[in-house]
Design a protein around this motif. Structure first.
Motif, PDB file in Angstrom:
ATOM      1  N   UNK A 178       0.815  -1.219   0.000  1.00  0.00           N
ATOM      2  CA  UNK A 178       0.000   0.000   0.000  1.00  0.00           C
ATOM      3  C   UNK A 178       0.852   1.274   0.000  1.00  0.00           C
ATOM      4  N   UNK A 179       2.135   1.134  -0.282  1.00  0.00           N
ATOM      5  CA  UNK A 179       3.003   2.296  -0.323  1.00  0.00           C
ATOM      6  C   UNK A 179       3.434   2.793   1.040  1.00  0.00           C
ATOM      7  N   UNK A 180       3.388   1.920   2.046  1.00  0.00           N
ATOM      8  CA  UNK A 180       3.689   2.311   3.427  1.00  0.00           C
ATOM      9  C   UNK A 180       5.023   1.696   3.848  1.00  0.00           C
ATOM     10  N   UNK A 181       5.929   2.521   4.334  1.00  0.00           N
ATOM     11  CA  UNK A 181       7.183   2.054   4.929  1.00  0.00           C
ATOM     12  C   UNK A 181       7.091   2.195   6.440  1.00  0.00           C
ATOM     13  N   UNK A 182       7.561   1.174   7.145  1.00  0.00           N
ATOM     14  CA  UNK A 182       7.463   1.148   8.603  1.00  0.00           C
ATOM     15  C   UNK A 182       8.831   0.843   9.196  1.00  0.00           C
ATOM     16  N   UNK A 183       9.313   1.739  10.040  1.00  0.00           N
ATOM     17  CA  UNK A 183      10.589   1.549  10.728  1.00  0.00           C
ATOM     18  C   UNK A 183      10.423   1.885  12.203  1.00  0.00           C
ATOM     19  N   UNK A 184      11.442   1.563  12.989  1.00  0.00           N
ATOM     20  CA  UNK A 184      11.403   1.857  14.422  1.00  0.00           C
ATOM     21  C   UNK A 184      12.730   2.468  14.848  1.00  0.00           C
ATOM     22  N   UNK A 185      12.658   3.271  15.897  1.00  0.00           N
ATOM     23  CA  UNK A 185      13.864   3.823  16.494  1.00  0.00           C
ATOM     24  C   UNK A 185      13.953   3.363  17.948  1.00  0.00           C
ATOM     25  N   UNK A 186      15.178   3.275  18.440  1.00  0.00           N
ATOM     26  CA  UNK A 186      15.441   3.024  19.863  1.00  0.00           C
ATOM     27  C   UNK A 186      16.269   4.207  20.341  1.00  0.00           C
ATOM     28  N   UNK A 204      16.216  14.460  13.780  1.00  0.00           N
ATOM     29  CA  UNK A 204      16.576  14.439  12.358  1.00  0.00           C
ATOM     30  C   UNK A 204      16.400  13.066  11.704  1.00  0.00           C
ATOM     31  N   UNK A 205      16.748  12.002  12.401  1.00  0.00           N
ATOM     32  CA  UNK A 205      16.544  10.655  11.865  1.00  0.00           C
ATOM     33  C   UNK A 205      15.063  10.377  11.677  1.00  0.00           C
ATOM     34  N   UNK A 206      14.242  10.766  12.654  1.00  0.00           N
ATOM     35  CA  UNK A 206      12.799  10.542  12.562  1.00  0.00           C
ATOM     36  C   UNK A 206      12.213  11.314  11.390  1.00  0.00           C
ATOM     37  N   UNK A 207      12.648  12.558  11.219  1.00  0.00           N
ATOM     38  CA  UNK A 207      12.150  13.372  10.106  1.00  0.00           C
ATOM     39  C   UNK A 207      12.530  12.742   8.764  1.00  0.00           C
ATOM     40  N   UNK A 208      13.767  12.299   8.653  1.00  0.00           N
ATOM     41  CA  UNK A 208      14.181  11.671   7.388  1.00  0.00           C
ATOM     42  C   UNK A 208      13.390  10.394   7.121  1.00  0.00           C
ATOM     43  N   UNK A 209      13.238   9.554   8.138  1.00  0.00           N
ATOM     44  CA  UNK A 209      12.457   8.327   7.962  1.00  0.00           C
ATOM     45  C   UNK A 209      11.006   8.644   7.607  1.00  0.00           C
ATOM     46  N   UNK A 210      10.503   9.771   8.098  1.00  0.00           N
ATOM     47  CA  UNK A 210       9.125  10.156   7.827  1.00  0.00           C
ATOM     48  C   UNK A 210       8.928  10.910   6.537  1.00  0.00           C
ATOM     49  N   UNK A 211       9.996  11.134   5.794  1.00  0.00           N
ATOM     50  CA  UNK A 211       9.923  11.890   4.550  1.00  0.00           C
ATOM     51  C   UNK A 211       9.926  10.954   3.345  1.00  0.00           C
ATOM     52  N   UNK A 212       9.635  11.505   2.184  1.00  0.00           N
ATOM     53  CA  UNK A 212       9.687  10.704   0.957  1.00  0.00           C
ATOM     54  C   UNK A 212      11.123  10.377   0.560  1.00  0.00           C
ATOM     55  N   UNK A 213      12.105  11.077   1.139  1.00  0.00           N
ATOM     56  CA  UNK A 213      13.511  10.824   0.814  1.00  0.00           C
ATOM     57  C   UNK A 213      13.977   9.451   1.281  1.00  0.00           C
ATOM     58  N   UNK A 214      13.259   8.843   2.217  1.00  0.00           N
ATOM     59  CA  UNK A 214      13.685   7.542   2.762  1.00  0.00           C
ATOM     60  C   UNK A 214      13.162   6.376   1.944  1.00  0.00           C
ATOM     61  N   UNK A 215      12.797   6.603   0.704  1.00  0.00           N
ATOM     62  CA  UNK A 215      12.225   5.558  -0.139  1.00  0.00           C
ATOM     63  C   UNK A 215      13.105   4.305  -0.116  1.00  0.00           C
ATOM     64  N   UNK A 216      12.451   3.148   0.068  1.00  0.00           N
ATOM     65  CA  UNK A 216      13.150   1.864   0.063  1.00  0.00           C
ATOM     66  C   UNK A 216      13.621   1.392   1.415  1.00  0.00           C
ATOM     67  N   UNK A 217      13.526   2.247   2.440  1.00  0.00           N
ATOM     68  CA  UNK A 217      13.967   1.865   3.785  1.00  0.00           C
ATOM     69  C   UNK A 217      12.751   1.451   4.601  1.00  0.00           C
ATOM     70  N   UNK A 218      12.645   0.185   4.919  1.00  0.00           N
ATOM     71  CA  UNK A 218      11.493  -0.291   5.683  1.00  0.00           C
ATOM     72  C   UNK A 218      11.849  -1.563   6.439  1.00  0.00           C
ATOM     73  N   UNK A 219      11.159  -1.788   7.558  1.00  0.00           N
ATOM     74  CA  UNK A 219      11.416  -2.972   8.364  1.00  0.00           C
ATOM     75  C   UNK A 219      12.726  -2.918   9.115  1.00  0.00           C
TER      76      UNK A 219
END
Length: 301
Positions: A192-200, A233-248
């Motif tokens: 569905x075009x959704x990327x999901x990542x987590x931070x610690x 900054x990491x959260x913003x990048x992960x939440x942007x369209x620039x992080x395309x392909x980064x998931x899981x």
């Protein structure tokens, strides 16, 4: 700023203070329009005074950005649904969900009440699941309507979820569960075009001030390694369209350090080819342990 999130609509839970507030301000500085969620409770989840969500939203608007406050409980379905609805009704879309809300009720396991277990699992784990579920349903509907989004979800785990933390069995279990949820969501929602990542993350907040009491003070001059703004900054990048392909993926962030965390995977192994006898298993297991990496130390141990 670079305008990395120009036009994006971002929801941040638990954004009235600490890391959530830092994330909301950082997204706004990059051009995002915000829904700032916070229930306004105390450190232990008890009702608190004031309206921190509106205070942060007002701060964003005063700086020339766009933000609305949401004070609902995202650990119940109605509250999570209204969170997503607020974004769509206010801005016409939703692009990024940052799950951040949480509180602590620390006890050693033998003193940990069932209510304290349930309360922490509820706000951290269920409070991640329900907003994720309702946001995912929205994005699935968008995809079926021919509008596949560039959607992002950033979940918040912890070093306690990776290694464990003494006196935080409930919190550690919830944060470990968030990692599992992240991996499943990344696999299920990719279509569905959704990327999901987590931070610690590790930073100075209300939740960590007792844990890191000796190292939490901000320096008089120079780089403040424990400032929550370092994680954003990491959260913003992960939440942007620039992080395309980064998931899981799971990332650890503290000060100026970012690390990709590598989860459970098969290490040294042995295959007898048939069933083991209990008496011979010990020798094989001890040999494997001698070849394996030493696990990380539980926080506080």
């Amino acid at each position: 700023m670079s305008g990395l999130c120009d036009g994006r609509v971002v929801v941040v839970t638990g954004a009235g203070r600490g890391l959530g507030r830092a994330h909301a301000l950082a997204f706004a500085a990059e051009g995002a329009r915000l829904v700032v969620n916070d229930l306004g409770v105390g450190l232990d989840g008890a009702p608190g005074a004031g309206n921190p969500a509106e205070q942060v939203a007002a701060e964003i608007r005063a700086a020339g950005g766009e933000a609305v406050a949401h004070g609902g409980d995202i650990a119940v379905s109605e509250g999570a649904a209204s969170l997503v609805a607020t974004a769509v009704e206010t801005y016409g879309r939703l692009d990024t969900l940052v799950n951040n809300a949480g509180f602590l009720r620390d006890r050693m396991l033998v003193n940990l009440d069932e209510d304290d277990w349930d309360a922490v699992l509820r706000v951290h784990l269920k409070g991640h699941f329900l907003p994720l579920k309702h946001a995912a349903a929205h994005w699935r509907a968008e995809t079926k309507a021919g509008r596949t989004p560039e959607a992002r979800i950033v979940n918040t785990s912890s070093g306690a979820g990776l290694l464990g933390s003494l006196g935080q069995g409930n919190y550690s279990a919830a944060k470990a569960g968030i990692i599992g949820l992240t991996l499943v969501a990344a696999a299920e929602l990719r279509r569905y075009g959704v990327q999901v990542n987590a931070i610690a993350p590790a930073a100075r907040t209300r939740m960590t001030e007792r844990t890191f009491a000796e190292t939490m003070a901000a320096p008089a001059v120079g780089f403040d390694a424990m400032a929550p703004e370092n994680v954003s900054p990491l959260v913003v990048w992960l939440g942007s369209s620039a992080s395309v392909g980064v998931t899981g993926r799971v990332f650890e962030a503290e000060g100026g350090r970012i690390a990709v965390m590598e989860g459970w995977r098969a290490g040294p192994r042995v295959d007898k080819g048939t069933r083991w006898r209990p008496g011979e298993v010990g020798e094989a297991v001890l040999k494997l342990l001698g070849e394996a990496e030493v696990p990380g130390i539980v926080y506080g141990a």
